[in-house]
Write an enzyme that holds these catalytic residues in place. Structure first.
Site, mmCIF file in Angstrom:
data_model
loop_
_atom_site.group_PDB
_atom_site.id
_atom_site.type_symbol
_atom_site.label_atom_id
_atom_site.label_comp_id
_atom_site.label_asym_id
_atom_site.label_seq_id
_atom_site.Cartn_x
_atom_site.Cartn_y
_atom_site.Cartn_z
ATOM 1 N N ASP A 1 52.488 -24.492 -48.585
ATOM 2 C CA ASP A 1 53.670 -24.522 -47.728
ATOM 3 C C ASP A 1 54.180 -23.101 -47.490
ATOM 4 O OD1 ASP A 1 53.567 -27.276 -47.769
ATOM 5 O OD2 ASP A 1 54.908 -27.426 -49.496
HETATM 6 N N1 URA Z 1 52.315 -28.951 -53.238
HETATM 7 C C1 URA Z 1 53.375 -28.688 -52.447
HETATM 8 O O1 URA Z 1 54.332 -29.444 -52.410
HETATM 9 N N2 URA Z 1 53.343 -27.573 -51.708
HETATM 10 C C2 URA Z 1 52.335 -26.683 -51.721
HETATM 11 O O2 URA Z 1 52.381 -25.672 -51.028
HETATM 12 C C3 URA Z 1 51.239 -26.965 -52.553
HETATM 13 C C4 URA Z 1 51.249 -28.109 -53.308
#
Ligand code: URA
Length: 257
Positions: free
Chosen positions: A113
């Site tokens: 993310d």
């Molecule tokens: N899980 C998440 O919620 N976000 C990420 O970026 C990676 C794993």
């Protein structure tokens, strides 16, 4: 196609081009050229001194275009916040490519993310990427999670056993409290890659994830890299990652050679 003696430095001898592309040794490539089996831009070429521009000229052998493959590249990047895991962004947001200015076209292995920090692997080796991402290969990803309130032990147990999410129950995970973090700093190791999985697992139990840092992908960490920094993986690291997915011939997805 240019003739021998051209000063253009982009030009390479046709036999060298053919051998670099893995068609034949230079000597054998000369034979193929003399036998009239190579076409450049639609015309048979038989002159041994021919030079071509690999970026512009189209070379054919057996009616198939001969292309130079990029050397495989394997990178670990310590992703900072406010950086998106795409190669370009129409809205002008910072992307991983703003940090990795490389000639080769590479792509991230999975995604993080925008505000997740930490280990992101990138490569131009599609087979390698697909194998690492395939759920059957169960490659471990370790995260450090900062929560808005302390995690209870019964919730830790639920996370470890699997949480029911809209797209199915999560697989068993390792969950532990990080010393000094007052149960608000949690380590979790998962081997799946559902969308926003870590966020959704904690949110399902009523917690807010305030910080998420991926500290390891398989055994690759960002040790020695500042945020935004990157390095090439060593040959040993690439070999070990390949071993992770080749470990057992028990139905796991295998790398192609
Ligand atoms: N899980 C998440 O919620 N976000 C990420 O970026 C990676 C794993």
């Amino acid at each position: 196609m240019n003739q021998l003696g051209s000063p253009n430095p982009a030009l390479v001898r046709l036999n060298k081009f053919l051998s670099t592309a893995g068609i034949a040794s230079r000597r054998k490539a000369d034979e193929l050229i003399e036998e009239g089996r190579i076409k450049v831009n639609g015309k048979v070429v038989t002159s041994l001194g021919t030079k071509i521009d690999p970026a512009r000229d189209k070379v054919f052998f057996n009616e198939k275009q001969v292309v130079l493959l990029d050397e495989p590249v394997y990178i670990v990047f310590n992703k900072p916040k406010d950086c998106i895991t795409t190669m370009s962004d129409e809205r002008g947001r910072a992307t991983v490519m703003d940090y990795l200015r490389l000639k080769q076209r590479i792509f991230p292995i999975g995604r993080l993310d925008r505000n997740t920090t930490g280990v992101l692997l990138l490569t131009n080796d599609g087979d390698f990427a697909n194998c690492l991402m395939h759920p059957k290969n169960e490659v471990k990803k370790a995260y450090k999670v900062g929560l808005d309130k302390p995690l209870t032990s019964s919730h830790a147990e639920q996370l470890a056993n699997g949480i029911r999410l809209s797209d199915g129950k999560t697989e068993p995970a390792e969950v532990y409290s990080i010393p000094g973090g007052k149960n608000k700093l949690i380590g979790i190791v998962i081997h799946e890659g559902k969308n926003r999985q870590v966020h959704r697992m904690f949110e399902a139990l009523g917690y807010q994830v305030e910080k998420l840092d991926r500290v390891a992908y398989a055994d690759i960490t960002y040790e020695g890299l500042k945020r935004g920094g990157w390095r090439y993986l060593t040959k040993g690291e690439v070999r070990r990652l390949k071993e992770v997915v080749e470990e057992e011939d028990n139905g796991k997805v295998k790398m192609q050679n």
